[in-house]
Design an enzyme around this catalytic site. Sequence first.
Site, PDB file in Angstrom:
ATOM      1  N   ASP A 198      12.123   3.660  11.578  1.00  0.00           N
ATOM      2  CA  ASP A 198      11.701   2.363  11.933  1.00  0.00           C
ATOM      3  C   ASP A 198      10.804   2.540  13.128  1.00  0.00           C
ATOM      4  O   ASP A 198      11.073   3.242  14.087  1.00  0.00           O
ATOM      5  CB  ASP A 198      12.723   1.538  12.620  1.00  0.00           C
ATOM      6  CG  ASP A 198      12.662   0.159  13.094  1.00  0.00           C
ATOM      7  OD1 ASP A 198      11.597  -0.294  13.416  1.00  0.00           O
ATOM      8  OD2 ASP A 198      13.652  -0.676  13.172  1.00  0.00           O
ATOM      9  N   THR A 201      -7.914  -3.987   9.278  1.00  0.00           N
ATOM     10  CA  THR A 201      -8.019  -5.091   8.550  1.00  0.00           C
ATOM     11  C   THR A 201      -9.236  -5.964   8.936  1.00  0.00           C
ATOM     12  O   THR A 201      -9.810  -5.767   9.938  1.00  0.00           O
ATOM     13  CB  THR A 201      -6.847  -6.283   8.993  1.00  0.00           C
ATOM     14  OG1 THR A 201      -7.203  -7.717   8.495  1.00  0.00           O
ATOM     15  CG2 THR A 201      -6.759  -6.369  10.545  1.00  0.00           C
ATOM     16  N   TYR A 213      -2.202 -11.426  14.844  1.00  0.00           N
ATOM     17  CA  TYR A 213      -2.271 -10.379  14.093  1.00  0.00           C
ATOM     18  C   TYR A 213      -3.609  -9.271  14.318  1.00  0.00           C
ATOM     19  O   TYR A 213      -3.520  -8.200  14.363  1.00  0.00           O
ATOM     20  CB  TYR A 213      -2.061 -10.682  12.614  1.00  0.00           C
ATOM     21  CG  TYR A 213      -2.349  -9.698  11.737  1.00  0.00           C
ATOM     22  CD1 TYR A 213      -1.322  -8.695  11.431  1.00  0.00           C
ATOM     23  CD2 TYR A 213      -3.489  -9.795  10.703  1.00  0.00           C
ATOM     24  CE1 TYR A 213      -1.699  -7.665  10.319  1.00  0.00           C
ATOM     25  CE2 TYR A 213      -3.936  -8.758   9.812  1.00  0.00           C
ATOM     26  CZ  TYR A 213      -2.786  -7.827   9.598  1.00  0.00           C
ATOM     27  OH  TYR A 213      -2.970  -7.083   8.695  1.00  0.00           O
ATOM     28  N   VAL A 264       0.667  -1.089   0.092  1.00  0.00           N
ATOM     29  CA  VAL A 264       0.069   0.040   0.122  1.00  0.00           C
ATOM     30  C   VAL A 264       0.898   1.046  -0.052  1.00  0.00           C
ATOM     31  O   VAL A 264       0.499   2.054  -0.728  1.00  0.00           O
ATOM     32  CB  VAL A 264      -0.992  -0.108   1.268  1.00  0.00           C
ATOM     33  CG1 VAL A 264      -1.754   1.360   1.320  1.00  0.00           C
ATOM     34  CG2 VAL A 264      -1.912  -1.149   0.977  1.00  0.00           C
TER      35      VAL A 264
HETATM   36  N1  LIG Z   1      -2.086  -7.333   3.227  1.00  0.00           N
HETATM   37  C1  LIG Z   1      -3.221  -7.736   3.228  1.00  0.00           C
HETATM   38  O1  LIG Z   1      -3.711  -8.483   2.640  1.00  0.00           O
HETATM   39  C2  LIG Z   1      -4.059  -6.728   4.276  1.00  0.00           C
HETATM   40  C3  LIG Z   1      -5.199  -6.945   4.428  1.00  0.00           C
HETATM   41  C4  LIG Z   1      -6.039  -6.080   5.318  1.00  0.00           C
HETATM   42  C5  LIG Z   1      -5.265  -5.017   5.980  1.00  0.00           C
HETATM   43  N2  LIG Z   1      -4.064  -4.775   5.614  1.00  0.00           N
HETATM   44  C6  LIG Z   1      -3.415  -3.476   6.256  1.00  0.00           C
HETATM   45  O2  LIG Z   1      -3.029  -2.580   5.224  1.00  0.00           O
HETATM   46  C7  LIG Z   1      -1.765  -1.970   5.223  1.00  0.00           C
HETATM   47  C8  LIG Z   1      -0.799  -2.130   4.473  1.00  0.00           C
HETATM   48  O3  LIG Z   1      -0.284  -3.242   4.269  1.00  0.00           O
HETATM   49  P1  LIG Z   1       0.386  -3.978   3.029  1.00  0.00           P
HETATM   50  O4  LIG Z   1      -0.429  -5.036   2.595  1.00  0.00           O
HETATM   51  O5  LIG Z   1       0.964  -2.834   2.343  1.00  0.00           O
HETATM   52  O6  LIG Z   1       1.530  -4.511   3.973  1.00  0.00           O
HETATM   53  P2  LIG Z   1       3.218  -4.807   3.667  1.00  0.00           P
HETATM   54  O7  LIG Z   1       3.360  -4.745   2.049  1.00  0.00           O
HETATM   55  O8  LIG Z   1       3.538  -5.819   4.445  1.00  0.00           O
HETATM   56  O9  LIG Z   1       3.805  -3.604   3.961  1.00  0.00           O
HETATM   57  C9  LIG Z   1       4.174  -2.889   5.455  1.00  0.00           C
HETATM   58  C10 LIG Z   1       5.418  -2.259   5.475  1.00  0.00           C
HETATM   59  O10 LIG Z   1       5.673  -1.912   6.826  1.00  0.00           O
HETATM   60  C11 LIG Z   1       6.885  -1.988   6.875  1.00  0.00           C
HETATM   61  N3  LIG Z   1       7.508  -2.285   8.257  1.00  0.00           N
HETATM   62  C12 LIG Z   1       7.211  -3.408   8.994  1.00  0.00           C
HETATM   63  N4  LIG Z   1       7.870  -3.013  10.066  1.00  0.00           N
HETATM   64  C13 LIG Z   1       8.257  -1.819  10.415  1.00  0.00           C
HETATM   65  C14 LIG Z   1       8.749  -1.140  11.357  1.00  0.00           C
HETATM   66  N5  LIG Z   1       9.097  -1.703  12.580  1.00  0.00           N
HETATM   67  N6  LIG Z   1       8.927   0.130  11.015  1.00  0.00           N
HETATM   68  C15 LIG Z   1       8.858   0.689   9.765  1.00  0.00           C
HETATM   69  N7  LIG Z   1       8.196   0.035   8.676  1.00  0.00           N
HETATM   70  C16 LIG Z   1       7.856  -1.235   9.084  1.00  0.00           C
HETATM   71  C17 LIG Z   1       7.553  -3.353   6.149  1.00  0.00           C
HETATM   72  O11 LIG Z   1       8.770  -3.182   5.960  1.00  0.00           O
HETATM   73  P3  LIG Z   1       9.490  -4.600   5.464  1.00  0.00           P
HETATM   74  O12 LIG Z   1       9.214  -4.800   3.945  1.00  0.00           O
HETATM   75  O13 LIG Z   1      10.989  -4.186   5.391  1.00  0.00           O
HETATM   76  O14 LIG Z   1       8.999  -5.676   6.516  1.00  0.00           O
HETATM   77  C18 LIG Z   1       6.293  -3.131   4.989  1.00  0.00           C
HETATM   78  O15 LIG Z   1       7.104  -2.302   3.954  1.00  0.00           O
HETATM   79  C19 LIG Z   1      -1.385  -2.543   6.971  1.00  0.00           C
HETATM   80  O16 LIG Z   1      -1.915  -1.717   7.883  1.00  0.00           O
HETATM   81  C20 LIG Z   1      -2.027  -3.953   7.067  1.00  0.00           C
HETATM   82  O17 LIG Z   1      -2.203  -4.390   8.267  1.00  0.00           O
HETATM   83  C21 LIG Z   1      -3.217  -5.595   4.853  1.00  0.00           C
END
Ligand SMILES: NC(=O)c1ccc[n+]([C@@H]2O[C@H](COP(=O)([O-])OP(=O)(O)OC[C@H]3O[C@@H](n4cnc5c(N)ncnc54)[C@H](OP(=O)(O)O)[C@@H]3O)[C@@H](O)[C@H]2O)c1
Length: 284
Positions: free
Chosen positions: A35, A100, A124, A12
Amino acid sequence: MKIVLTGSGGQVGSALAPALASLGEVSAFDRRSLDLLDSQSIRSTVADIKPDVIVNAAAYTTVDRAEKEEELAFRINAHAVKELAHAAANIDALLIHFSTDFVFDGEKRAPYVESDRPAPLNVYGHSKLAGERKIGESGCRHFIFRTSWVYGPAGRNFLYAILAAAKTKPELRVVDDQRGAPTSSDAIAGSVVQILANPDISKKASGIYHLNAAGETTWHGFATAILQGKGIKIPVQAIRSDEYPVAAKRPKNSLLDNTKLGATFGIALPDWRQGMATVLAAIH
Ligand SMILES: NC(=O)c1ccc[n+]([C@@H]2O[C@H](COP(=O)([O-])OP(=O)(O)OC[C@H]3O[C@@H](n4cnc5c(N)ncnc54)[C@H](OP(=O)(O)O)[C@@H]3O)[C@@H](O)[C@H]2O)c1
């Protein structure tokens, strides 16, 4: 408009970074540059930049690993979110955050509305629900967008997993008893930009809004559509969740009702098939 974006390396976040640029000056941070485990950095970054809007796209999202890393999941999805919310409150910035469908147990038959009682099935989901509550308690102006089944051209996701598996396996077995709406990262980013561009945004009530693609399918339906979209002919067997054991339990119904989003912001996301076609056309 000055915007701080966290998690710019994620699915996202990487869709939001270029999309938000149309609204003003974006300071985008990935995990290396900010971080979220470092509370002091969160405070100083926000205090130095003094953004009008903070968009938090960072999260701990490895759902199965969270069952063994509960403390880490809560530090990122709840404690760091509390820090961001307090930093936003201190300068009266608007906080945009994502949550989520996993805050629900999936037992409801119809799509979930915002007032439905959360009851997460896994660590989670509990950590994300705790994050929502920390934002509510902080008193900051906020919109929390609960979304579901996110995929896009960047990052690790179901769509890429299916395309990769189809290269090495003679047939696929995919769960067919979980319902949801696959939502593309581009659709999420486009919606957030539309919302922020609304001249009446300051009059909109803080709170939780459901935001996912229109329509519904199962993981099996999504996998079949992905392969058809790429012209890959391979059998896809429908299986039950208990035939594909994973560490974290998933809700059977992940559908989120977008009525409040539409009524408040005048936004309707396209059908999941349209989002998928756009992503498939963009990748090789
Ligand atoms: N993916 C799904 O299916 C889904 C469904 C419902 C809701 N959501 C929500 O939508 C939002 C975006 O999700 P997404 O799918 O884009 O997730 P994503 O691709 O996993 O991206 C999350 C990002 O957060 C970073 N991150 C993790 N730990 C961190 C830290 N300590 N400090 C700074 N950055 C950190 C990760 O970095 P690294 O890559 O280095 O780990 C990654 O770039 C989240 O709030 C998620 O809970 C996602």
